[in-house]
Design a protein around this motif. Structure first.
Motif, PDB file in Angstrom:
ATOM      1  N   ALA A   1      -0.292  -3.374  -1.304  1.00 20.58           N
ATOM      2  CA  ALA A   1      -1.495  -2.616  -1.092  1.00 20.58           C
ATOM      3  C   ALA A   1      -2.401  -2.919  -2.213  1.00 20.58           C
ATOM      4  N   SER A   2      -2.076  -3.311  -3.566  1.00 19.00           N
ATOM      5  CA  SER A   2      -2.835  -3.534  -4.508  1.00 19.00           C
ATOM      6  C   SER A   2      -3.715  -4.904  -4.274  1.00 19.00           C
ATOM      7  N   ASP A   3      -2.968  -5.946  -3.462  1.00 18.60           N
ATOM      8  CA  ASP A   3      -3.774  -6.840  -3.344  1.00 18.60           C
ATOM      9  C   ASP A   3      -5.086  -6.717  -2.609  1.00 18.60           C
ATOM     10  N   TYR A   4      -5.224  -5.377  -2.079  1.00 21.96           N
ATOM     11  CA  TYR A   4      -6.352  -5.093  -1.150  1.00 21.96           C
ATOM     12  C   TYR A   4      -7.216  -4.042  -1.941  1.00 21.96           C
ATOM     13  N   PHE A   5      -7.007  -3.567  -3.282  1.00 20.21           N
ATOM     14  CA  PHE A   5      -7.856  -2.558  -3.945  1.00 20.21           C
ATOM     15  C   PHE A   5      -9.172  -2.633  -3.801  1.00 20.21           C
TER      16      PHE A   5
END
Length: 558
Positions: free
Chosen positions: A99-103
């Motif tokens: 999910a942190s790839d898309y912050f």
């Protein structure tokens, strides 16, 4: 596409979508764990379902970490999740996402909602937000900050992002409907402030998206076609749909199925963490835990867990599965692959008086009667041996076929012996049996056609090794520890005797076992060598007994 696999309502949906040409014929699933604990048997069911659907229908399955809460997440959990998925036999290839790839993208979409007047910065306290939310019977109240202009909200959101507010001082909320009968639609929080370092993004962010906001967007960004969730997300689906529709992005289909509930276990990671932190178990991989790591250490095989997942099936109705059904699956698998060995857990010495005192011989023993290719091994035999104490009875009842005064018993792989004398100590306790053997019965049979019904395992008193054997039972004393009496906490039902440790006498072939090797201790059960084993001092965990309670229950109900 694989054929002849059991069908379920999710497969029927997918088949219909393929027939209709939906998503250009693509099938794309994902397994999206939060890295805030170790995976458990319920997650194993989801892993098998999501990766299995991708395999069966020629699609893809992403491994995605929903790492939106830095307060609870750790790289230890990320590593353990990868190990568990691989151990179960699934390969995600290049499709490992976070999910942190898309912050950055999440923030852009949040700004879009603000600009469109569909999100606002709320300065109510957490307690006030809860109060304003209403109840299942009463509608919520709109926040006095709900009508801030997009310009005001953008300025405040930027300050939130830049760390100018304390935690809890404000949040970003979606503007939906405070009177909705679905509590999830009452202006849910999109972003909250957390001045915590993230395990992947460091201190770049001090605001983090809520799971309900991130979930659907992750699926959309990755091109997931079928977002398979457990049933508790059914009430969240309208919110999942709302975010995707308002933002005008690709819209996957969320489908819910019943989560796994297993007797004598707890499936909440929060409760499992309590068991670890408060010392009720030795760690996440304690063999009493329902975690995949704990089941693996206890001796459960990947195939047995896959078989279990397929056997219990996929449904829309919540139910509780008997733990004995899981035990049935591992017993069936281990019966095919586990080497048979002899281990005496409660030793009673036997002296074979007519066997030469200085003689030793090697006897052949089959490793697994279910698989001849496993070959044979040699085990040493001599005048003095040990048998199980309960394989002898001084005053036996009728139809007792093991050893008793004047009665013969067969030693597995060895000879017939007959008890001639019982030796007791000053307290009247039996300390030794004096027996004779029939030299013509080598291998356990005689040419005269004589057959002895009772058979016992044994070890040589000159050659045995000591082994630590850990006897695990259910961690909880009641079948459903989630339901408890008023005033109780779930740990009140932890069984203090769920682990017993004994020293057993084992045949010498077990001196140098490797971790996670499975064995059938003849006539006792299935055991697996533990990681604590060292050369000459093996440690074994009881995986499952030989008694099949689930099959008996099925027979009684049919």
């Amino acid at each position: 596409m694989e054929e002849n696999k059991p069908s379920n309502f999710i497969k029927n949906i997918i088949r219909k979508d393929l027939e209709d040409g939906k998503n250009d014929g693509r099938i794309h699933t994902r397994f999206p764990p939060e890295p805030n604990g170790y995976l458990h048997i319920g997650h194993a069911k989801s892993i098998c379902l999501n990766f299995g659907l991708a395999e069966e229908f020629g699609g893809k399955c992403n491994l995605r970490f929903d790492d939106t809460n830095p307060l609870k997440e750790d790289t230890e959990y990320v590593d353990s999740i990868k190990e568990d998925v691989k151990w179960l036999g699934f390969d995600w290839g290049e499709t490992e996402f976070y999910a942190s790839d898309y912050f950055d993208r999440f923030y852009e979409l949040a700004v879009q909602l603000v600009n469109d007047g569909k999100a606002y910065v709320d300065s109510l306290t957490p307690e006030e937000i809860k109060e304003y939310r209403g109840t299942l019977k009463e509608p919520g109240k709109e926040s006095p900050f709900r009508d801030r202009t997009p310009a005001e909200n953008l300025e405040l959101l930027e300050k939130m992002k830049n760390g100018e507010f304390k935690e809890g001082e404000c949040v970003l909320r979606a503007k939906i409907d405070m009177s909705s009968p679905n509590m999830n639609m009452r202006d849910p929080i999109i972003y909250r402030i957390a001045h915590s370092e993230h395990h992947r993004t460091g201190d770049k962010w001090c605001i983090y998206p809520m799971y309900d906001f991130a979930h659907g967007l992750e699926d959309s960004i990755e091109g997931v076609t079928h977002s398979i969730c457990t049933l508790e997300f059914e009430d969240h689906r309208p919110l999942y749909d709302w975010f995707l529709e308002q933002l005008g992005v690709f819209h996957p289909q969320q489908i819910e199925f019943a989560r796994l509930n297993l007797t004598y276990t707890m499936m909440s990671k929060r409760n499992l963490l309590t068991l670890v932190n408060e010392g009720y178990v030795s760690g996440w991989d304690d063999p009493r835990m329902p975690t995949i790591a704990g089941l693996r250490r206890r001796g459960y095989t990947a195939q047995s867990i896959k078989n279990f997942s397929e056997m219990i099936g996929v449904s829309k109705a919540n139910s509780i599965v008997e733990y004995a059904q899981l035990e049935y699956c591992v017993r069936e698998d281990l019966n095919k692959i586990a080497q048979r060995v002899m281990v005496v857990t409660d030793p009673l010495k036997v002296v074979i008086t007519n066997y030469p005192e200085d003689k030793e011989e090697m006897l052949d023993a089959e490793n697994n009667p279910e698989n001849e290719s496993d070959g044979k091994r040699e085990i040493p035999f001599c005048r003095d041996i040990y048998i199980e104490r309960d394989d002898f009875m001084e005053n036996p009842p009728k139809k007792y076929f093991r050893l008793s005064p004047g009665q013969e018993m067969r030693l597995k792989h060895a000879y017939y012996i007959k008890c001639e004398e019982v030796v007791k100590d000053d307290n009247g306790e039996i300390v030794e049996l004096r027996c004779t053997y029939d030299p013509a019965s080598r291998g356990g049979w005689t040419d005269d056609g004589r057959r002895v019904k009772g058979t016992a395992h044994w070890v040589s008193a000159r050659h045995y090794i000591e082994a630590e054997v850990r006897l695990y039972d259910h961690l909880f004393t009641i079948p459903n520890p989630g339901r408890r009496k008023k005033g109780e906490v779930f740990t009140d039902n932890v069984d203090p005797d769920s682990l017993k440790v004994i020293t057993a006498f084992a045949e010498p072939s077990l001196a140098d076992v490797k971790p996670l090797q499975s064995y059938q201790f003849l006539r006792i059960g299935y055991f697996t060598s533990d990681k604590d084993s060292v050369s000459g001092k093996p440690v074994f965990n009881r995986t499952v007994g030989l008694k099949d309670t689930w099959a008996k229950m099925q027979g009684a109900s049919s």
